[in-house]
Design an enzyme around this catalytic site. Structure first.
Site, short mmCIF file in Angstrom:
data_model
loop_
_atom_site.label_atom_id
_atom_site.label_comp_id
_atom_site.label_asym_id
_atom_site.label_seq_id
_atom_site.Cartn_x
_atom_site.Cartn_y
_atom_site.Cartn_z
CE LYS A 137 30.23 56.09 51.95
NZ LYS A 137 31.31 56.52 51.08
CE1 TYR B 192 30.69 26.87 71.11
CE2 TYR B 192 30.21 29.22 70.93
CZ TYR B 192 29.83 27.90 70.79
OH TYR B 192 28.59 27.60 70.31
NE ARG C 226 36.44 54.52 46.21
CZ ARG C 226 35.93 54.84 47.40
NH1 ARG C 226 36.10 54.03 48.43
NH2 ARG C 226 35.26 55.96 47.57
CG MET D 261 25.98 33.76 65.77
SD MET D 261 25.03 32.45 64.96
CE MET D 261 26.33 31.42 64.31
#
Ligand SMILES: *Cc1c(COP(=O)(O)O)cnc(C)c1O
Length: 348
Positions: free
Chosen positions: A38, A248, A132, A296
């Site tokens: 997955k 930053y 779940r 980023m």
């Protein structure tokens, strides 16, 4: 089309992947050892993982959704694919057309498959305490599955990575299901469950994280090898005089005349801001600590003590999963599944 090289890449070791699967298969004893694929093979690329593991002899694969199943078509010969999240109304067309089985998770899903599954095979998930996905034990034993041809009956352990009483409780509940509900095979253990011992393996195991280098329990630590090695290219090496700051928030101040390597990597690539303060990389065996904040798509490492560091060199990020997880607070699963699409995935 021109081939555009990526400034960041994941080096992926098929040898380590297969060795991890083989170890898990040995721990699984007589049970078959499958593989959870997955989230695009936990971020490595599900198709490639499936190809390598199928070639090694793995026959049972698991994805979460039908979209993930469709992306794996056509399947290698002789493998089976199960879709863990079952079959909702919108999934029925895919579920009938694709050569994959739903893992039915509720009485509603069982009814849907009885009505419109055209007699195709299915798996069933019974919840033994996690709450779940899955039918409740009372539902499963109370007739909801009567007459259904079940390929594999599953349950899933909630606390297998801990020495919790819940493991024994879930095992006892699953044994009762094993005695009373007919199925071709039974499956309870994920990676951590495989490490709990023979009682937990039944006929089929479903490891995920340990295939990809995660250490689910200490028992696995000496046997599981790192599979994923992220690398980022140095865009610029700059001199930062003592007392100047970086990035930053000016959160790092050069304690001496420094040289920092700015690389093409950031939180948009899944290299999250929590690596600030503990992250690091190496180049030719020399350590470069992370400095300042993660941006980023840029991150900086202190190369002051590394002679010869230049633009265009590739840094090897520290990515030993248990170690980095302990340092930054992300789980081993998050460290893998967050790795973004800007990484070129290169298998060797
Ligand atoms: C994800 C998953 C697995 C694999 O778990 P790991 O902890 O990664 O080994 C096995 N079974 C089910 C039902 C899952 O959802």
């Amino acid at each position: 089309m021109i081939a555009v090289p990526s400034p960041l890449r994941l080096r992926l070791s098929s040898e380590a992947l297969v060795a991890n699967w083989r170890w898990l298969a040995r721990q699984s004893g007589a049970a078959a050892c499958g593989a959870a694929l997955k989230a695009d093979g936990y971020g490595l690329g599900a198709r490639a993982v499936m190809r390598h593991l199928a070639a090694a002899g793995c026959r049972d694969f698991f994805v979460a959704t039908w979209a993930e199943a469709a992306a794996l078509m056509p399947l290698p010969a002789g493998v089976s694919l199960s879709v863990l999240h079952g079959v909702g109304e919108d999934d029925m067309v895919a579920a009938r057309l694709l050569p994959a089985r739903p893992v039915l998770n509720s009485v509603e899903q069982v009814q849907r498959w009885r009505d419109r599954g055209e007699g195709q095979p299915c798996d069933v998930m019974v919840d033994t305490g996690m709450n779940r996905l899955g039918l409740r034990v009372e539902e499963a034993l109370g007739g909801a599955l009567d007459g259904l041809a079940i390929e594999t009956l599953h349950s899933h352990l909630a606390s297998a990575d801990e020495d919790s009483e819940q493991n024994g409780q879930q095992l006892a509940a699953f044994r009762a299901l094993h005695e009373r509900i007919p199925a071709r095979r039974y499956s309870l253990a994920n990676s951590a469950g495989v490490c709990l011992g023979d009682d937990y393996v039944f006929g089929l195991t479903r490891p995920g994280i340990a295939l990809y280098g995660g250490i689910p329990r200490v028992e696995a630590a000496e046997h599981i090898r790192q599979v994923v090695f992220p690398e980022a290219r140095v865009l610029q090496v700059r001199a930062v005089p003592a007392g100047e700051t970086f990035g930053y928030g000016a959160s790092w101040t050069a304690p001496r005349d420094s040289r920092i390597a700015v690389v093409n990597l950031g939180y948009a690539d899944g290299y999250l801001r929590c690596h600030a303060g503990s992250g690091g990389a190496t180049w030719e065996g020399q350590a470069l600590p992370l400095v300042g904040r993660v941006s980023m798509d840029l991150t900086a490492f202190d190369a002051s003590d590394v002679a010869g560091m230049r633009e265009d060199e590739w840094l090897h990020l520290d990515y030993d999963l248990p170690d980095v997880s302990a340092r930054c607070g992300l789980s081993q699963y998050e460290l893998l599944t967050g790795l973004g699409s800007r990484f070129e995935r290169i298998w060797n």
